[in-house]
Design an enzyme around this catalytic site. Structure first.
Site, mmCIF file in Angstrom:
data_model
loop_
_atom_site.group_PDB
_atom_site.id
_atom_site.type_symbol
_atom_site.label_atom_id
_atom_site.label_comp_id
_atom_site.label_asym_id
_atom_site.label_seq_id
_atom_site.Cartn_x
_atom_site.Cartn_y
_atom_site.Cartn_z
ATOM 1 N N ILE A 157 0.848 -1.194 0.000
ATOM 2 C CA ILE A 157 0.000 0.000 0.000
ATOM 3 C C ILE A 157 0.881 1.241 0.000
ATOM 4 O O ILE A 157 1.733 1.415 0.879
ATOM 5 C CB ILE A 157 -0.931 0.033 1.232
ATOM 6 C CG1 ILE A 157 -1.786 -1.233 1.270
ATOM 7 C CG2 ILE A 157 -1.806 1.277 1.222
ATOM 8 C CD1 ILE A 157 -2.521 -1.417 2.578
ATOM 9 N N GLY A 187 8.539 4.957 2.287
ATOM 10 C CA GLY A 187 7.571 4.774 3.366
ATOM 11 C C GLY A 187 6.209 4.311 2.908
ATOM 12 O O GLY A 187 5.650 4.842 1.981
ATOM 13 N N SER A 188 5.669 3.297 3.560
ATOM 14 C CA SER A 188 4.361 2.790 3.185
ATOM 15 C C SER A 188 3.929 1.715 4.166
ATOM 16 O O SER A 188 4.329 1.725 5.317
ATOM 17 C CB SER A 188 4.384 2.261 1.759
ATOM 18 O OG SER A 188 3.074 2.029 1.306
ATOM 19 N N ARG A 189 3.156 0.727 3.665
ATOM 20 C CA ARG A 189 2.585 -0.283 4.537
ATOM 21 C C ARG A 189 2.350 -1.565 3.748
ATOM 22 O O ARG A 189 2.094 -1.538 2.543
ATOM 23 C CB ARG A 189 1.277 0.266 5.102
ATOM 24 C CG ARG A 189 0.347 -0.709 5.765
ATOM 25 C CD ARG A 189 -0.830 0.050 6.322
ATOM 26 N NE ARG A 189 -2.011 -0.775 6.466
ATOM 27 C CZ ARG A 189 -3.157 -0.362 6.980
ATOM 28 N NH1 ARG A 189 -3.276 0.876 7.402
ATOM 29 N NH2 ARG A 189 -4.181 -1.183 7.076
#
Length: 219
Positions: A157, A187-189
């Site tokens: 994501i 940066g993320s998930r």
């Protein structure tokens, strides 16, 4: 430690740009040594920050078909039972890992098996911890079927800063446990969806290492 392929061109171009800026400052203000030193120092710090983001450490995964391995470096931000609506359409145990800009951003397969499903979704760029980020943000969904017939779904994501997801797999590919399957910039998930009876082996706010940390065990 090596530099990931996603960063090599960017780092080369950035080095040329920073060198050009510093040469221009030196040429325009030859007597301003303090200014020159400040610009040089800032350039070095900025370059090292970008360089560390693209680091790609060597990982030795302890293979175990009963273990679910962390797909990302970062921090566990979600552990809950939920309904997964894209592929399973039933209840699953969700574990989510948030990657900050200082984490390694190589994504690794939590299980070994064959890719049964892959889909890319264009979308928004809400902050990665937003409740709707997993359904509205730019994302990829991958489902891997293990040798035991178990299907595990994991989803990259994009966040407010990460605006480029790279996923290197397609349906029919075979993945090794801990093998690299993608990369997300800045940066993320990553969300993982497991059977509801899976035994969770991590806690909220626990740090994880991709390809090494056991986040759950299968019954």
């Amino acid at each position: 430690m090596t530099i990931h392929k996603e960063g090599r061109t960017l780092l080369f171009v950035l080095l040329i740009i920073l060198f050009g800026i510093n040469y221009l400052i030196y040429w325009l203000y030859p007597a301003y040594t303090v200014l020159q030193n400040v610009i040089i120092g800032a350039s070095v710090i900025f370059y090292l920050l970008i360089l560390q983001f693209f680091r790609s450490p060597r990982i030795n995964t302890e293979v175990n078909d009963k273990h679910i391995i962390a797909p990302a470096d970062g921090k566990v931000v979600v552990i809950e039972d939920t309904v997964e609506t894209e592929y399973f359409n039933d209840r699953r145990k969700q574990i989510s890992i948030f990657m900050s800009p200082v984490n390694v951003h190589v994504n690794r397969s939590p299980v070994a098996g064959v890719v049964k499903f892959f889909k890319y979704h264009a979308g928004k760029y809400l902050v990665a911890w937003h409740p709707k980020s997993s359904t509205e943000n730019e994302r990829t969904t991958v489902v891997v079927e293990t040798g035991n017939g178990l299907e595990v779904l994991f989803r990259q994501i994009a966040g407010a800063v990460a605006r480029r997801i790279k996923c290197y797999v397609k349906e029919g590919d075979r993945l090794a446990q801990g093998g690299e399957f993608g990369f997300i910039k800045f940066g993320s998930r990553v969300d993982i969806f497991l059977p509801v009876d899976s035994e969770v082996a991590v806690k909220i706010d626990q740090k994880t290492t991709a390809g090494k940390t056991v986040i759950a065990r299968l019954k």
